[in-house]
Design a protein around this motif. Structure first.
Motif, PDB file in Angstrom:
ATOM      1  N   GLY A 142      44.365  29.888  22.917  1.00 38.96           N
ATOM      2  CA  GLY A 142      43.175  30.432  23.548  1.00 38.96           C
ATOM      3  C   GLY A 142      43.088  31.912  23.249  1.00 38.96           C
ATOM      4  O   GLY A 142      44.100  32.619  23.136  1.00 38.96           O
ATOM      5  N   TRP A 143      41.852  32.413  23.097  1.00 31.38           N
ATOM      6  CA  TRP A 143      41.677  33.793  22.656  1.00 31.38           C
ATOM      7  C   TRP A 143      42.218  34.793  23.664  1.00 31.38           C
ATOM      8  O   TRP A 143      42.723  35.856  23.287  1.00 31.38           O
ATOM      9  N   ARG A 144      42.154  34.486  24.957  1.00 30.23           N
ATOM     10  CA  ARG A 144      42.664  35.434  25.962  1.00 30.23           C
ATOM     11  C   ARG A 144      44.163  35.615  25.838  1.00 30.23           C
ATOM     12  O   ARG A 144      44.677  36.749  25.821  1.00 30.23           O
ATOM     13  N   ALA A 145      44.885  34.500  25.738  1.00 33.69           N
ATOM     14  CA  ALA A 145      46.340  34.580  25.618  1.00 33.69           C
ATOM     15  C   ALA A 145      46.749  35.221  24.302  1.00 33.69           C
ATOM     16  O   ALA A 145      47.708  36.007  24.242  1.00 33.69           O
ATOM     17  N   ALA A 146      46.022  34.904  23.240  1.00 32.90           N
ATOM     18  CA  ALA A 146      46.341  35.494  21.938  1.00 32.90           C
ATOM     19  C   ALA A 146      46.151  37.005  21.962  1.00 32.90           C
ATOM     20  O   ALA A 146      47.000  37.765  21.463  1.00 32.90           O
ATOM     21  N   MET A 147      45.063  37.455  22.551  1.00 28.04           N
ATOM     22  CA  MET A 147      44.806  38.893  22.606  1.00 28.04           C
ATOM     23  C   MET A 147      45.807  39.590  23.522  1.00 28.04           C
ATOM     24  O   MET A 147      46.268  40.709  23.213  1.00 28.04           O
ATOM     25  N   ALA A 148      46.154  38.952  24.622  1.00 34.10           N
ATOM     26  CA  ALA A 148      47.148  39.546  25.521  1.00 34.10           C
ATOM     27  C   ALA A 148      48.482  39.719  24.803  1.00 34.10           C
ATOM     28  O   ALA A 148      49.164  40.748  24.954  1.00 34.10           O
ATOM     29  N   GLU A 149      48.870  38.722  24.012  1.00 30.67           N
ATOM     30  CA  GLU A 149      50.124  38.822  23.257  1.00 30.67           C
ATOM     31  C   GLU A 149      50.032  39.929  22.205  1.00 30.67           C
ATOM     32  O   GLU A 149      51.004  40.674  21.985  1.00 30.67           O
TER      33      GLU A 149
END
Length: 316
Positions: free
Chosen positions: A219-226
């Motif tokens: 998911g884009w949110r988790a990817a960006m957070a990482e």
């Protein structure tokens, strides 16, 4: 309706009027001593493209489409033109465009002046090779981190007799000590390759490479957070290639790759940059000759507005 508008503000006049500047902002070509916080500018240069030309026309058409954008971000509540002193500071136009390395020196000279004026640049390319001379100006004091949203890692090597093309700027930036590869996150990488080692440098140097399949799975949110956790605190540069979007949202680009981000995902990812120490940002590779109905230029302008919002709100 007229009672709610202030026609002394060009951004509140009918959007089909006036000369096209980025977001209908004041045009300040002589920006030394201007006191600007952020300068929005163009680099109309595509001497580094390897296939479909046209990004030299990107800044002009993105300026035109940016007239559709108003001053308040409904999603985040940000109003960058109220929070920071911002203007259109013109173009880093090239006097000798047929000599690529010399053209890059001309671009760097422009951004040397921008930095000397204490202005953080938000840039519209141009092909992705222009990120290298921008970094040469902004990261002279030492390597910085980077959030890089793209279909391609752009860490290739020689192509057609030159290192300085739009598929290699970030390898050279690492080689020159401008980027710290262990603080570089590349998000959305996908598409076909000439060989399996095409982006080997990204992995070997320690960059965090998130292929599109990983972004989709997490998911884009988790990817960006990482990605944000990987680059950590400290100064970063943000580089957004419009071909990170699926061609349905960005047909007008030099190297389209199927299976990309939606525009809504891209907006959300950029909004997560709020609070970062952004020294500069770019949106590149809009090619109007291949566009359909101005959709790519409009989405490019929208990406730039989202970047402007986080730059105005952040710690630059």
């Amino acid at each position: 309706m007229s009672e709610t508008l202030d026609f002394s503000d060009p951004r509140q006049r009918p959007r089909f009027t006036g000369l096209a500047t980025f977001f209908r902002m004041p045009y300040v070509e002589e920006f030394a001593g201007s006191g600007l916080d952020i300068g929005v500018c163009g680099v109309p240069y595509d001497g580094g493209v390897t296939n479909r030309p046209g990004p030299r026309h990107g800044p002009r058409e993105v300026r035109n489409q940016s007239s559709l954008i108003r001053g308040h971000n409904q999603a985040t509540g940000e109003a960058p033109f109220l929070k920071a002193k911002v203007a259109d500071i013109g173009d880093a136009w090239i006097q000798k465009p047929f000599e690529l390395e010399g053209a890059h020196r001309e671009i760097q000279s422009y951004f040397d002046r921008v930095k000397a004026a204490g202005i953080r640049p938000l840039t519209c390319g141009g092909d992705h090779s222009v990120s290298l001379p921008i970094l040469r100006a902004l990261a002279k004091e030492g390597p910085v981190g980077m959030i890089h949203i793209d279909a391609h890692a752009d860490t290739g090597n020689d192509y057609g007799g030159s290192r300085f093309h739009h598929g290699a700027p970030f390898k050279i930036a690492v080689d020159e000590g401008l980027l710290d590869p262990k603080r570089v996150a590349q998000i959305g990488i996908r598409g076909t390759m000439y060989n399996p080692d095409m982006w080997k440098f990204s992995y070997d140097s320690g960059m965090r490479v998130m292929k599109m399949e990983e972004v989709e799975e997490k998911g884009w949110r988790a990817a960006m957070a990482e990605a944000l956790d990987f680059v950590g605190a400290g100064p970063i540069y943000v580089s957004f290639d419009i071909d990170s979007l699926d061609p349905a949202f960005a047909p007008g680009t030099g190297t389209p790759e199927a299976g990309g981000l939606t525009m809504r995902e891209a907006q959300g990812m950029i909004r997560m940059l709020g609070g970062c120490e952004i020294i500069g940002a770019d949106m590149v590779e809009v090619s109007p000759p291949f566009d359909v109905g101005g959709v790519t230029a409009l989405n490019g302008a929208t990406v730039m507005f989202e970047l402007l919002c986080v730059m105005a709100a952040g710690k630059g």
